[in-house]
Design an enzyme around this catalytic site. Sequence first.
Site, PDB file in Angstrom:
ATOM      1  N   GLU A   1       0.855  -1.191   0.000  1.00  6.58           N
ATOM      2  CA  GLU A   1       0.000   0.000   0.000  1.00  6.58           C
ATOM      3  C   GLU A   1       0.885   1.232   0.000  1.00  6.58           C
ATOM      4  OE1 GLU A   1      -2.722   0.523   3.222  1.00  6.58           O
ATOM      5  OE2 GLU A   1      -3.704  -1.419   2.956  1.00  6.58           O
TER       6      GLU A   1
ATOM      7  N   GLU B   1     -13.569   5.815  -0.594  1.00  7.63           N
ATOM      8  CA  GLU B   1     -14.439   4.922   0.170  1.00  7.63           C
ATOM      9  C   GLU B   1     -15.172   5.730   1.233  1.00  7.63           C
ATOM     10  OE1 GLU B   1     -12.422   0.899   0.911  1.00  7.63           O
ATOM     11  OE2 GLU B   1     -10.738   2.223   0.431  1.00  7.63           O
TER      12      GLU B   1
ATOM     13  N   LYS C   1     -15.270   4.881   5.304  1.00  7.33           N
ATOM     14  CA  LYS C   1     -14.062   4.776   6.113  1.00  7.33           C
ATOM     15  C   LYS C   1     -13.985   5.943   7.086  1.00  7.33           C
ATOM     16  CE  LYS C   1     -10.409   2.965   4.875  1.00  7.33           C
ATOM     17  NZ  LYS C   1      -9.082   2.630   4.349  1.00  7.33           N
TER      18      LYS C   1
ATOM     19  N   GLU D   1      -9.292   9.489   5.364  1.00  9.59           N
ATOM     20  CA  GLU D   1      -9.472   8.066   5.048  1.00  9.59           C
ATOM     21  C   GLU D   1     -10.467   7.849   3.914  1.00  9.59           C
ATOM     22  OE1 GLU D   1      -7.816   5.594   6.383  1.00  9.59           O
ATOM     23  OE2 GLU D   1      -6.797   6.647   8.007  1.00  9.59           O
TER      24      GLU D   1
END
Length: 381
Positions: free
Chosen positions: A303, A352, A355, A361
């Site tokens: 990541e 997203e 999150k 996030e």
Amino acid sequence: MPATCQRWSHQIQPDVIGLKSDTLIDQKVADGADDDDDEDGDNKTEINNAISREKEAFFTVFEGATKPIGVCNGRIADNLPSEQDVVSFYTLNGIGKMRIYDPNQAALQALRGTNIELILGVPNGDLQSLTTPSTANDWVQNNIVAFSPTVNFRYIAVGNEVEPSDPASQYVLPAMQNIYNALVSANLGGEIKVSTSVSASLLAQSYPPSAGSFGATSSTYITPIVSFLATTGAPLLVNVYPYFAYIGDPQSIRLDFALFTAQGTVFQDGPLAYQNLFDAIVDAFYSALEAAGGANVEIVVSETGWPSTGEAAATVDNASTYYKNLINHVNNGTPKKPGKATETYLFAMFDEDQKGPAETERHFGLFSPDKQPKYNNISFS
């Protein structure tokens, strides 16, 4: 970063890239089992070679090696395209590598025949159950054997950013061993590597990179894992986030160093010159692996990313700069490993919306959920 990730708890030293972990756990490590009985060795080798030939023949249509860039397919949202649409979107954009965080059956079905290389994750909540060999065997049969060879499995990530202080840490290595043994029994042990994904918080010392070490706070947990990786020829999966290091101590870490835009050498480490923070973190891990007996263990960056909004330095311009420069850079390797491309997975494909808790996030995506690009002129091939 999946919601199950531990948040970074780095203590940034007054140097370029000092990262610390303050946790320690006394871990009991299960012994690994032998791969095969001697009497079955020749037969299993023959079968394994036949399967490898079948897989090679199946993917003959796909010419050339894939690029070292992949993209994580996070799904913590309620507004994302279907798995089939996502896989088609990867292909449309020339993305040859994907990471998913659980054995999502719809995703695995959609990946059939695409030749997209896959990191398949084992959720942290499933680790304890996989310390039972029969459960691990069932997991491999249901999620790998059932889809092989038409899904191109590359790595199994057994747990994501499990900290030494986490109760689940005691299950990581036994689960890795059991999944590996199940793969060997299925004649897939040679082509699918079993690892775990870690964060830079495991490093007790990271500056200079040549002095990188896991230290007493994490070595009890990670050293047996490193031994397993060295024995099985698997890489260590590392989540690398210069963004978090920068916002943790912007007085000591320069933004241009984090964004690959520094002109010239930022610091010298013996004969090695460092111009960006990404390389410094990766090389600190290489040094830590060497100190832990894993000099032959490679690193895959499982990541890395930069958010487009939500906190300091999280802007569209900075994120675009980071991604473009990173993609152009990874083929060059690092100062410690020059010329050796760093296999790297960008986080993530889409924003997203479920999150958190930090606003950033929700804004790590390269694309919006409607598949519109957030950044211009990013090429994955």
